[in-house]
Write a protein that holds these residues in place. Sequence first.
Motif, PDB file in Angstrom:
ATOM      1  N   GLN A   1      27.609  44.557 -67.128  1.00  0.00           N
ATOM      2  CA  GLN A   1      27.844  43.231 -67.703  1.00  0.00           C
ATOM      3  C   GLN A   1      27.748  42.150 -66.626  1.00  0.00           C
ATOM      4  O   GLN A   1      27.171  41.088 -66.858  1.00  0.00           O
ATOM      5  CB  GLN A   1      29.208  43.198 -68.406  1.00  0.00           C
ATOM      6  N   LEU A   2      28.278  42.425 -65.442  1.00  0.00           N
ATOM      7  CA  LEU A   2      28.161  41.472 -64.338  1.00  0.00           C
ATOM      8  C   LEU A   2      26.705  41.300 -63.909  1.00  0.00           C
ATOM      9  O   LEU A   2      26.277  40.188 -63.585  1.00  0.00           O
ATOM     10  CB  LEU A   2      28.998  41.926 -63.139  1.00  0.00           C
ATOM     11  N   ASP A   3      25.954  42.395 -63.917  1.00  0.00           N
ATOM     12  CA  ASP A   3      24.530  42.312 -63.577  1.00  0.00           C
ATOM     13  C   ASP A   3      23.780  41.399 -64.549  1.00  0.00           C
ATOM     14  O   ASP A   3      22.891  40.649 -64.139  1.00  0.00           O
ATOM     15  CB  ASP A   3      23.884  43.699 -63.569  1.00  0.00           C
ATOM     16  N   ARG A   4      24.133  41.464 -65.841  1.00  0.00           N
ATOM     17  CA  ARG A   4      23.475  40.584 -66.816  1.00  0.00           C
ATOM     18  C   ARG A   4      23.789  39.116 -66.514  1.00  0.00           C
ATOM     19  O   ARG A   4      22.933  38.241 -66.657  1.00  0.00           O
ATOM     20  CB  ARG A   4      23.880  40.956 -68.240  1.00  0.00           C
ATOM     21  N   VAL A   5      25.023  38.851 -66.077  1.00  0.00           N
ATOM     22  CA  VAL A   5      25.384  37.479 -65.702  1.00  0.00           C
ATOM     23  C   VAL A   5      24.560  37.052 -64.488  1.00  0.00           C
ATOM     24  O   VAL A   5      24.012  35.946 -64.461  1.00  0.00           O
ATOM     25  CB  VAL A   5      26.897  37.353 -65.412  1.00  0.00           C
ATOM     26  N   ALA A   6      24.448  37.910 -63.487  1.00  0.00           N
ATOM     27  CA  ALA A   6      23.665  37.584 -62.289  1.00  0.00           C
ATOM     28  C   ALA A   6      22.202  37.331 -62.654  1.00  0.00           C
ATOM     29  O   ALA A   6      21.581  36.384 -62.144  1.00  0.00           O
ATOM     30  CB  ALA A   6      23.784  38.700 -61.259  1.00  0.00           C
ATOM     31  N   ASP A   7      21.645  38.144 -63.542  1.00  0.00           N
ATOM     32  CA  ASP A   7      20.257  37.947 -63.989  1.00  0.00           C
ATOM     33  C   ASP A   7      20.110  36.620 -64.722  1.00  0.00           C
ATOM     34  O   ASP A   7      19.120  35.911 -64.556  1.00  0.00           O
ATOM     35  CB  ASP A   7      19.809  39.097 -64.897  1.00  0.00           C
ATOM     36  N   PHE A   8      21.098  36.281 -65.539  1.00  0.00           N
ATOM     37  CA  PHE A   8      21.089  35.018 -66.281  1.00  0.00           C
ATOM     38  C   PHE A   8      21.099  33.840 -65.310  1.00  0.00           C
ATOM     39  O   PHE A   8      20.330  32.885 -65.457  1.00  0.00           O
ATOM     40  CB  PHE A   8      22.309  34.962 -67.210  1.00  0.00           C
TER      41      PHE A   8
ATOM     42  N   GLU B   1      23.612  29.863 -54.553  1.00  0.00           N
ATOM     43  CA  GLU B   1      24.730  28.981 -54.238  1.00  0.00           C
ATOM     44  C   GLU B   1      25.763  28.894 -55.358  1.00  0.00           C
ATOM     45  O   GLU B   1      26.800  28.255 -55.193  1.00  0.00           O
ATOM     46  CB  GLU B   1      24.224  27.563 -53.983  1.00  0.00           C
ATOM     47  N   VAL B   2      25.505  29.502 -56.503  1.00  0.00           N
ATOM     48  CA  VAL B   2      26.389  29.395 -57.663  1.00  0.00           C
ATOM     49  C   VAL B   2      27.740  30.041 -57.360  1.00  0.00           C
ATOM     50  O   VAL B   2      27.820  31.205 -56.975  1.00  0.00           O
ATOM     51  CB  VAL B   2      25.733  30.037 -58.905  1.00  0.00           C
ATOM     52  N   THR B   3      28.817  29.255 -57.526  1.00  0.00           N
ATOM     53  CA  THR B   3      30.174  29.739 -57.300  1.00  0.00           C
ATOM     54  C   THR B   3      30.850  30.021 -58.648  1.00  0.00           C
ATOM     55  O   THR B   3      30.268  29.764 -59.709  1.00  0.00           O
ATOM     56  CB  THR B   3      31.015  28.691 -56.548  1.00  0.00           C
ATOM     57  N   SER B   4      32.076  30.479 -58.595  1.00  0.00           N
ATOM     58  CA  SER B   4      32.832  30.692 -59.834  1.00  0.00           C
ATOM     59  C   SER B   4      33.039  29.385 -60.584  1.00  0.00           C
ATOM     60  O   SER B   4      33.055  29.365 -61.813  1.00  0.00           O
ATOM     61  CB  SER B   4      34.183  31.354 -59.536  1.00  0.00           C
TER      62      SER B   4
ATOM     63  N   TRP C   1      37.899  34.116 -54.506  1.00  0.00           N
ATOM     64  CA  TRP C   1      38.048  32.686 -54.282  1.00  0.00           C
ATOM     65  C   TRP C   1      36.995  31.990 -55.129  1.00  0.00           C
ATOM     66  O   TRP C   1      35.826  32.375 -55.139  1.00  0.00           O
ATOM     67  CB  TRP C   1      37.865  32.388 -52.803  1.00  0.00           C
ATOM     68  N   TRP C   2      37.364  30.969 -55.872  1.00  0.00           N
ATOM     69  CA  TRP C   2      36.455  30.289 -56.786  1.00  0.00           C
ATOM     70  C   TRP C   2      35.262  29.630 -56.087  1.00  0.00           C
ATOM     71  O   TRP C   2      34.243  29.369 -56.694  1.00  0.00           O
ATOM     72  CB  TRP C   2      37.217  29.263 -57.624  1.00  0.00           C
ATOM     73  N   GLY C   3      35.377  29.359 -54.806  1.00  0.00           N
ATOM     74  CA  GLY C   3      34.300  28.718 -54.067  1.00  0.00           C
ATOM     75  C   GLY C   3      33.293  29.687 -53.473  1.00  0.00           C
ATOM     76  O   GLY C   3      32.286  29.277 -52.917  1.00  0.00           O
ATOM     77  N   GLU C   4      33.557  30.973 -53.584  1.00  0.00           N
ATOM     78  CA  GLU C   4      32.646  31.989 -53.045  1.00  0.00           C
ATOM     79  C   GLU C   4      31.397  32.093 -53.923  1.00  0.00           C
ATOM     80  O   GLU C   4      31.492  32.091 -55.150  1.00  0.00           O
ATOM     81  CB  GLU C   4      33.368  33.337 -53.042  1.00  0.00           C
ATOM     82  N   PRO C   5      30.212  32.204 -53.310  1.00  0.00           N
ATOM     83  CA  PRO C   5      29.001  32.381 -54.133  1.00  0.00           C
ATOM     84  C   PRO C   5      29.108  33.629 -55.008  1.00  0.00           C
ATOM     85  O   PRO C   5      29.609  34.660 -54.559  1.00  0.00           O
ATOM     86  CB  PRO C   5      27.885  32.511 -53.104  1.00  0.00           C
ATOM     87  N   PHE C   6      28.645  33.511 -56.255  1.00  0.00           N
ATOM     88  CA  PHE C   6      28.685  34.606 -57.208  1.00  0.00           C
ATOM     89  C   PHE C   6      27.748  35.703 -56.749  1.00  0.00           C
ATOM     90  O   PHE C   6      27.979  36.838 -56.788  1.00  0.00           O
ATOM     91  CB  PHE C   6      28.306  34.107 -58.613  1.00  0.00           C
TER      92      PHE C   6
END
Length: 126
Positions: A48-55, A81-84, A121-126
């Motif tokens: 499921q996380l991989d699908r988010v990363a692909d999106f 660069e996308v963060t939480s 941390w919310w500022g960490e890149p996804f």
Amino acid sequence: GKLVHAKAMPRCMCLSRQPRGGDFAELTGGATGCKIADAAQRGITLQQLDRVADFVAARCAEQRWSSADPERQGEPLRPDEVTSHDLGANVLAPATRRRRCSFVELVAEEAQPPAWFVSHWWGEPF
């Protein structure tokens, strides 16, 4: 696969805008979604996380996302660069807005008990 517990997105992340092309069906992997009353049973799978990363990789540049991170508010984003903060504003909140559910309830078929808890941390890149 192994599950990672993720807390539901805070309600303050719900924004009024939705990215162009607001079709989030590809995030579900064909799942119809479900209601999981116990938030502790809302683990997320690596798939499921991989699908988010692909999106994110497919949509960030195409839709010209800008940062929702308080440190970079409004700056153009690249997928790496996308963060939480950005994920919440550009993916999670708009994808779950109509159903008013957690992201896992959108992409799961049943409760998904986690094997681990992972904090970030919310500022960490996804």
